[in-house]
Scaffold this motif. Structure first.
Motif, short mmCIF file in Angstrom:
data_model
loop_
_atom_site.label_atom_id
_atom_site.label_comp_id
_atom_site.label_asym_id
_atom_site.label_seq_id
_atom_site.Cartn_x
_atom_site.Cartn_y
_atom_site.Cartn_z
N HIS A 123 0.76 -1.18 -0.07
CA HIS A 123 0.00 -0.03 0.00
C HIS A 123 0.83 1.40 0.02
CE1 HIS A 123 -3.17 2.69 2.26
NE2 HIS A 123 -3.08 2.87 1.06
N PHE A 124 1.82 1.23 0.85
CA PHE A 124 2.54 2.41 0.89
C PHE A 124 3.51 2.56 -0.24
CE2 PHE A 124 6.55 4.76 1.96
CZ PHE A 124 6.19 5.98 2.62
N VAL A 125 4.14 1.61 -0.72
CA VAL A 125 4.92 1.84 -1.91
C VAL A 125 4.10 2.06 -3.16
CG1 VAL A 125 6.43 0.29 -3.50
CG2 VAL A 125 6.61 0.20 -0.89
N GLY A 126 2.76 1.52 -3.27
CA GLY A 126 2.06 1.77 -4.20
C GLY A 126 1.63 3.57 -4.12
N VAL A 127 1.24 3.85 -3.20
CA VAL A 127 1.00 5.25 -3.12
C VAL A 127 2.18 6.11 -3.45
CG1 VAL A 127 0.39 7.16 -1.68
CG2 VAL A 127 -0.81 5.10 -1.35
N ALA A 128 3.39 5.68 -2.89
CA ALA A 128 4.67 6.48 -2.99
C ALA A 128 5.01 6.54 -4.70
CB ALA A 128 5.84 5.87 -2.37
N ARG A 129 4.94 5.30 -5.23
CA ARG A 129 5.15 5.39 -6.65
C ARG A 129 4.37 5.88 -7.65
NH1 ARG A 129 9.19 2.06 -9.02
NH2 ARG A 129 10.48 0.92 -7.63
N THR A 130 2.96 6.02 -6.95
CA THR A 130 2.09 6.87 -7.93
C THR A 130 2.25 8.42 -7.76
OG1 THR A 130 0.53 5.06 -7.65
CG2 THR A 130 -0.41 7.05 -8.07
N LEU A 131 2.72 8.75 -6.61
CA LEU A 131 2.86 10.10 -6.41
C LEU A 131 4.24 10.63 -6.92
CD1 LEU A 131 1.04 10.74 -2.95
CD2 LEU A 131 0.12 11.15 -5.42
#
Length: 536
Positions: free
Chosen positions: A378-386
């Motif tokens: 979840h965190f990595v997905g948000v970070a890569r998306t942003l």
């Protein structure tokens, strides 16, 4: 258990978001004073003309999206190849499953290239930047932080995604290591990543003699006169066949004799390394799978070969990978098709993954938004998306320490699963306190975008010079929703606008302009906790 509806109501009104901003390390610097102003100035130039990059609220209308009714039109029980043309939402779905997340530019690139070329790119092994390697090595045997460097800034997200998958299936913990053995965690972590897309048979051989695994499941303490059954049992139950599939207790006892003779050699100033001690290996015949095989003098290599000769092993891997990437109810015919491909192809993992990522089932409605991500995903997905990065000195220090702690407190401490079966998944991730800790993790702001601006993804927002206009609040909400491919209702948009306002509609653009970045950050964090972002 906190249901999604209850969670949304709780989070939207919670002090965690509205009043807990003091706990957001680094946010104040970005939100007020010189730091915030400097970031805003550079961000204005970076974001000028960016309107439309993320699209309007309504699913992230990057180029190539369509309303032709065929989006996610794949057949849920088919691994035939899906059409090559992708919509924006389909491209984002693929990149979330295979690469944690994706920026609007990466989504547009996938739409332009098409499915086959995009999957080729995901499977290609790329050299990591020296800056990433050097930063990761600073953390030595602190695997959660060392791995996060590659998860956030590495060039091979699919490899990292699969390494986490295998880590969960081949669950092993660094907590059994002490003193000079602590460095064995690094070797195990590197072994997972090296073999993530390689040959499964070779993977099993390296896993069996991996020093951390030998300590974890007592394989290094299994001489011929006293065989230890732990590894033999988990090798079949968790790694290759599944619980109670094909084997019985007599098979476990016989196979444990086959796994004898492996031990660890410890030499001065060197890491422990595995050796095969023939004197401690049981050289007698072992009667394993007596209905299918003749007794033989099996050792650990021939035990692996015997196991892979059983069709159940290929089915086990095929089912696990399918359920990880796609959905949890494949039929037997589909699994048999994948298993045959896997076995006939010499147990190569990469071609099987390619089949899954390009399949009809991957782009069926039953595979869209049907999974709950782990805290790390979840965190990595948000970070890569942003497009968030960790290159700054501040990011590498206290914030990174706190991020690692938050993710562990949310239930996922990398290379330290709770037991041999790995982590419980799905709804098990939604314990109340674990959700709070996820929210805390999302409060660890670092650097964003191509210019590495601090505190906020200014490259995704309207120019900061426009934030004095009341109408900009909706624009901010819709731009971030577009990045996450969220189709917000009017009620949801109003909730996010209220988060921007907080102390009243005048607060955001007139009465408290110094707090604008803080309010925007709180809105982004709340949106990142939406069930559709936490899911995938």
């Amino acid at each position: 258990m906190l249901t999604w509806d209850r969670f949304w109501q709780w989070l939207a009104t919670s002090a965690i978001i509205i009043a807990g901003v003091s706990a957001m390390s680094g946010c104040g610097a970005a939100g007020s004073g010189g730091g915030g102003g400097e970031s805003g100035s550079s961000a204005d130039a970076a974001s000028d003309g960016s309107s439309g990059t993320t699209g309007e609220s309504g699913g992230g209308s990057a180029e190539g999206s369509s309303d032709d009714g065929f989006e996610f039109g794949g057949t849920a029980q088919s691994v035939a190849v899906y059409r090559d043309t992708l919509t924006s939402n389909e491209a984002y779905h693929l990149l979330r499953r295979a690469a944690f997340g994706a920026t609007p530019e990466q989504v547009n690139d996938a739409v332009r290239k098409g499915l086959s070329a995009t999957v080729d790119d995901l499977l290609e092994s790329r050299t990591e930047p020296d800056s990433v390697i050097e930063l990761a090595e600073l953390y030595e045997d602190n695997i959660p932080k060392r791995w996060l460097v590659y998860l956030l800034d590495g060039n091979n997200p699919l490899t990292e995604q699969l390494a986490i998958f295998w880590h969960d299936r081949f669950a092993t913990s660094r907590r059994v290591l002490e003193g000079r053995d602590r460095g064995l965690a690094i070797k195990h972590w590197q072994m997972l990543r090296t073999n993530a897309l390689g040959n499964y048979r070779d993977f099993l051989e390296e896993l069996t003699i991996d020093p951390l695994m030998l300590i974890w499941l007592n394989g290094a303490n299994s001489p011929k006169d006293s065989p230890n059954e732990n590894y033999a049992r988990e090798f079949w139950e968790l790694f290759t066949l599944g619980r109670d599939v094909l084997y019985d207790e007599a098979d476990i006892r016989e196979s444990a004799r086959g796994f004898t003779g492996i031990t660890l050699l410890r030499e001065s100033d060197l890491d422990a390394r595995p050796i095969f001690d023939l004197l401690n290996h049981d050289e007698t015949l072992k009667d394993v799978f007596p209905q299918r095989a003749q007794p033989a003098n099996y050792n650990y290599i021939s035990m692996i070969d015997l196991t892979l000769e059983q069709q159940e092993s290929a089915r086990y891997v095929a089912r696990n990978l399918f359920e990880f990437f796609i959905h949890d109810h494949p039929n037997d015919g589909l699994i048999n098709t994948l298993a045959n491909q896997f076995a006939n192809g010499g147990f190569e993992i990469e071609p099987l993954v390619r089949t899954l990522l390009t399949s009809q089932a991957m782009f069926s409605s039953e595979a869209n938004g049907n999974q709950i991500t782990s805290p790390v995903e979840h965190f990595v997905g948000v970070a890569r998306t942003l497009d968030m990065h960790i290159y700054s000195e501040e990011s590498q220090g206290y914030l990174f320490d706190q991020l690692s702690h938050d993710l562990a407190a949310a239930g996922q401490d990398l290379l330290n699963p709770p037991g041999v079966e790995g982590w419980s998944e799905g709804q098990a991730w939604l314990q109340d306190q674990w959700l709070i800790n996820r929210s805390n993790a999302l409060g660890r702001v670092m650097d964003y975008g191509p210019e590495h601006t601090a505190g906020l993804p200014f490259h995704l927002l309207p120019p900061q010079s426009q934030w004095i206009e009341r109408e900009v609040r909706r624009d901010i909400v819709e731009r971030i929703a577009g990045v996450f491919h969220l189709n917000l209702t009017e009620d949801e948009i109003d909730i996010y606008i209220e988060v921007l306002d907080q102390n009243g509609w005048r607060a955001f653009h007139l009465e408290e302009p110094d707090n604008q970045p803080r309010h925007v950050f709180e809105m982004i964090r709340l949106m990142a906790m939406d069930e559709r972002v936490m899911g995938r």
